[in-house]
Enzyme design. Structure first.
Site, PDB file in Angstrom:
ATOM      1  N   LYS A 159       0.839  -1.199   0.000  1.00  0.00           N
ATOM      2  CA  LYS A 159       0.000   0.000   0.000  1.00  0.00           C
ATOM      3  C   LYS A 159       0.874   1.249   0.000  1.00  0.00           C
ATOM      4  CE  LYS A 159      -3.953   1.951   2.560  1.00  0.00           C
ATOM      5  NZ  LYS A 159      -4.860   1.722   3.718  1.00  0.00           N
ATOM      6  N   SER A 236      -9.488   1.536   2.230  1.00  0.00           N
ATOM      7  CA  SER A 236      -8.522   2.334   1.491  1.00  0.00           C
ATOM      8  C   SER A 236      -7.340   1.522   0.962  1.00  0.00           C
ATOM      9  CB  SER A 236      -7.994   3.462   2.382  1.00  0.00           C
ATOM     10  OG  SER A 236      -7.271   2.929   3.500  1.00  0.00           O
ATOM     11  N   SER A 260     -10.238  -0.656   6.434  1.00  0.00           N
ATOM     12  CA  SER A 260      -9.560  -0.487   5.151  1.00  0.00           C
ATOM     13  C   SER A 260      -8.953  -1.750   4.571  1.00  0.00           C
ATOM     14  CB  SER A 260      -8.476   0.585   5.270  1.00  0.00           C
ATOM     15  OG  SER A 260      -9.063   1.860   5.414  1.00  0.00           O
TER      16      SER A 260
END
Length: 518
Positions: A159, A236, A260
């Site tokens: 990420k 996310s 997320s």
């Protein structure tokens, strides 16, 4: 397999002969099932082949196709001797594809006259990846013979919030990225995977500053959903989830503050683990809200998830030996799910055959609001000044969230922190040595065409469910166990603090119960 429409006589067997030959790479049968002559067409993302001779030459040279299974076929009869067939496939190593074929009958024999193949997303989809390598960072001990270690060969999508040496943390925002310093060291969460032999394939997209759950980014677009293409992919930890679901990575390394990891896992049919708060180092991770931020993973394969948890956290399975056999169910969480999701979940509970015990949780709105206020106060302290100094640099939805965060008063934050201590105590007492089970999210992912208002409604409903683990600081694993409206929905298990490995073990056991195998 779903079938829409009716097969004309003889076409069904011809279609399945083609599919079988494709999986066996039997080019003679494939050639025979394509109409001879110069007018036969086959197209894909690489271009158009014209004529049987070109198509046959291409097929002979490609060396077979990725293994797949048909999950749906639509049959549209255009005339007595012409039928359009659209097949939807799921690749065994992740992702989906479409094949559209015009079958024509000549002298009583069905053959393909025109075909178009839509494969998986390309290897470098800029909505999925910010940086991509081959690999970007090799695993420990890499040499002519490849990496060594228990995770050798595992491809990791990191990420864009987590430090990779030699790269910048982009935080899902191009203005931030342009000003960011190059990282001198890998985050421990990255180094641990590399030391075990895994390789970093690339840095994957994130919702801006991880302040979102939809997987929509005003700058890089909406990440694709590898399991339900017409729906959003969730965030996310959006790019990492899509990369794993599409088969472009095996392991997604991400963060979970308020859902997320669990939300994209549910939306894209993946395994996703939010770890016990503090169990995995957050050094080298750009914070959103330190009180809730955790590091965790996404996989297609539950055994890989278990292996990574064992390496990262260690053997804590003993903690659950004393656990009660019952699954804990909350009426409030069931009511928070959409009706079809609730029905599917209760059917899953019946299939797994475990005894259940009803528990009473704190009010879900109280949990969600407490998390929201503390999260907002910390997000503003971390990034509010930067957002203010760079007007227009942040997408409208995230900008609105930061504006709301700026409005949180010291008194509101103080009250929310006091309430957080109370709620966390209650949640940990309710869970005890048991495991709370409920749908990960209210329902399937919203459509990609859903407007901002509709996605916001979904976000608020989702936070009422995901805040249980967030406020509790507890581990939570999302299992790809349900199908609702032809899309994945996860089952979430929340367990005692520190019981991460035992929780994953239980999740695997429940998913491999004979009655739950699909």
């Amino acid at each position: 397999m779903r079938l829409t429409g009716t097969w004309p006589a003889g076409l069904e067997s011809a279609f399945h002969r083609y599919e079988d030959a494709l999986m066996r790479d039997d080019t003679a049968v494939l050639d025979a099932l394509f109409e001879p002559g110069p007018d036969t067409l086959r197209g894909d993302g690489a271009g158009l082949l014209r004529g049987h001779e070109q198509i046959s030459a291409f097929r002979s040279a490609r060396g077979g196709v990725a293994r797949r299974v048909l999950i749906g076929v639509d049959v549209q009869v255009l005339g007595p001797d012409a039928v359009l067939v659209v097949g939807e496939s799921r690749f065994l190593d992740g992702g989906r594809g479409l094949q559209t074929q015009l079958w024509c009958r000549t002298d009583g024999t069905w053959r393909i006259r025109t075909a178009h193949v839509t494969g998986r997303a390309p290897a470098f989809d800029r909505s999925v990846w910010r940086v991509l390598g081959a690999p970007l960072v090799p695993g420990s001990g890499s040499g002519p013979g490849g990496a060594s270690g228990p995770l050798a060969g595992v491809r990791v999508a990191v990420k864009d919030l987590i430090a990779v040496r030699g790269q910048v943390i982009g935080a899902g925002n191009p203005t931030w990225r342009a000003q960011a310093d190059i990282e001198d060291e890998h985050a421990p969460a990255v180094a641990m995977l590399l030391d075990a032999g895994a390789e970093v394939t690339g840095i994957a997209r994130s919702d801006e500053f991880a302040y979102g759950l939809a997987g929509r980014n005003a700058h890089s677009g909406t990440t694709p959903n590898g399991a339900a293409p017409r729906r959003i992919g969730g965030g996310s930890t959006s790019g990492s989830a899509s990369a794993v679901a599409l088969g472009q990575a095996d392991l997604g390394l991400g963060t979970d503050t308020a859902g997320s990891l669990r939300v994209p896992a549910s939306y894209q049919g993946l395994w996703g683990l939010r770890t016990t708060h503090g169990a995995v180092s957050r050094t080298g991770v750009l914070p959103l809200a330190q009180t809730f931020d955790t590091v965790g993973w996404l996989t297609r394969d539950p055994e890989l998830l278990r292996q990574v948890v064992g390496i990262a956290i260690g053997g804590t399975a003993e903690r659950q030996r004393e656990a009660e056999d019952s699954l804990l169910l909350s009426d409030a969480l069931l009511d928070a799910a959409e009706p079809d999701t609730r029905t599917a979940f209760l059917a899953w509970v019946e299939r797994v055959g475990r005894p259940v015990r009803s528990v009473v949780l704190p009010d879900l709105d109280d949990l969600a609001e407490t998390l929201r206020v503390v999260q907002a106060a910390e997000a503003h302290r971390n990034h509010g000044d930067w957002v203010t100094e760079h007007p227009g640099a942040v997408g409208a939805d995230v900008a609105e969230r930061f504006a709301a965060a700026a409005a949180v008063t010291a008194e509101q934050e103080s009250a929310a922190r006091a309430r957080l201590v109370e709620l966390r105590t209650v949640l940990r007492r309710v869970v005890g040595h048991g495991v709370l089970a409920f749908p990960t999210v209210p329902g399937p992912a919203p459509d990609r065409t859903a407007d901002t208002a509709a996605v916001l409604v979904t976000r608020r409903a989702t936070l009422r469910m995901t805040s249980v683990a967030g406020v509790g600081g507890l581990p939570a694993v999302s299992i790809p166990a349900l199908r609702v409206d032809d899309a994945p929905v996860g089952v979430c298990l929340v367990g005692p603090a520190g019981a991460d490995l035992a929780l994953v073990d239980l999740a695997i056991d429940l998913s491999t119960t004979p009655a739950t195998r699909s």
